[in-house]
Design a protein around this motif. Structure first.
Motif, short mmCIF file in Angstrom:
data_model
loop_
_atom_site.label_atom_id
_atom_site.label_comp_id
_atom_site.label_asym_id
_atom_site.label_seq_id
_atom_site.Cartn_x
_atom_site.Cartn_y
_atom_site.Cartn_z
N LEU A 5 0.85 -1.19 0.00
CA LEU A 5 0.00 0.00 0.00
C LEU A 5 0.89 1.24 0.00
CD1 LEU A 5 -2.76 1.41 0.33
CD2 LEU A 5 -2.46 1.18 2.79
N ASP A 6 0.56 2.19 -0.87
CA ASP A 6 1.30 3.45 -0.94
C ASP A 6 0.30 4.56 -1.18
OD1 ASP A 6 2.97 5.59 -1.40
OD2 ASP A 6 4.02 4.68 -3.10
N THR A 8 0.70 7.71 -1.50
CA THR A 8 1.31 8.92 -2.02
C THR A 8 1.36 8.83 -3.54
OG1 THR A 8 3.55 8.00 -1.97
CG2 THR A 8 2.78 9.13 0.03
N GLU A 9 1.46 9.99 -4.19
CA GLU A 9 1.68 9.96 -5.63
C GLU A 9 3.11 9.49 -5.84
OE1 GLU A 9 0.40 13.10 -8.07
OE2 GLU A 9 -1.26 13.62 -6.75
N SER A 10 3.27 8.55 -6.74
CA SER A 10 4.59 7.96 -6.88
C SER A 10 4.87 7.61 -8.34
CB SER A 10 4.70 6.70 -6.04
OG SER A 10 3.87 5.68 -6.58
N GLN A 11 6.10 7.29 -8.60
CA GLN A 11 6.52 6.84 -9.91
C GLN A 11 5.81 5.53 -10.27
OE1 GLN A 11 8.28 8.53 -12.12
NE2 GLN A 11 8.02 6.90 -13.59
N LYS A 12 5.51 4.71 -9.27
CA LYS A 12 4.82 3.43 -9.51
C LYS A 12 3.43 3.68 -10.09
CE LYS A 12 7.82 0.49 -7.69
NZ LYS A 12 8.56 -0.42 -8.50
N ALA A 13 2.75 4.71 -9.61
CA ALA A 13 1.42 5.04 -10.15
C ALA A 13 1.53 5.41 -11.62
CB ALA A 13 0.78 6.16 -9.33
N GLN A 14 2.53 6.20 -11.97
CA GLN A 14 2.76 6.55 -13.38
C GLN A 14 3.06 5.30 -14.19
OE1 GLN A 14 2.49 9.62 -14.95
NE2 GLN A 14 2.75 8.40 -16.79
#
Length: 136
Positions: A5-6, A8-14
């Motif tokens: 679970l993360d 935050t906006e992250s590079q993984k979401a992109q």
């Protein structure tokens, strides 16, 4: 393999977005999306109003239409919408799609010929989010 679970906006979401867009392109009919953005600026380049959209196949997809409050009621939003629709037609779009909250502009889009497709009620808790489309 594990689930992490993360919140935050992250590079993984992109990365997930890139993966689904790549997958979708491999499975659907060929169509490219192109930005269609219009801006109203004052003499110093300050944004006063604008429309952010894209054309995608047969569709004009409007993401944002904004006019500063002190400029509303002067036809600026109507001009932006009509110009976006005109540009979309030049790109062979046949339909337009937009969503708006109950406090934003449902009557504005209805006045311009948009028909309600559906409404999310209790969004996010007590409001409504309206989805409209129009034949161009």
């Amino acid at each position: 393999m594990h689930i992490r679970l993360d919140n935050t906006e992250s590079q993984k979401a992109q990365e997930i977005g890139d993966l689904i867009r790549s997958y979708n392109r491999s499975k659907r009919e060929a169509a490219e999306s192109e930005p269609l953005n219009l801006y109203v600026e004052d003499d110093s380049g300050q944004v006063m109003a604008g429309l952010v959209a894209e054309t995608f196949g047969n569709w004009l997809e409007i993401e944002y239409l904004f006019v500063k409050e002190d400029l509303r009621g002067q036809g600026i939003g109507s001009q932006l919408l009509q110009q976006a629709e005109s540009e979309a037609k030049k790109k062979n779009c046949r339909f337009a799609f937009v969503n708006t909250y109950q406090f934003q502009a449902p009557s504005f889009y209805q006045k311009h010929g948009y028909k309600e497709v559906f409404t999310l009620k209790d969004y996010p808790y007590t409001g409504q989010r309206h989805y409209y489309q129009k034949e161009l």
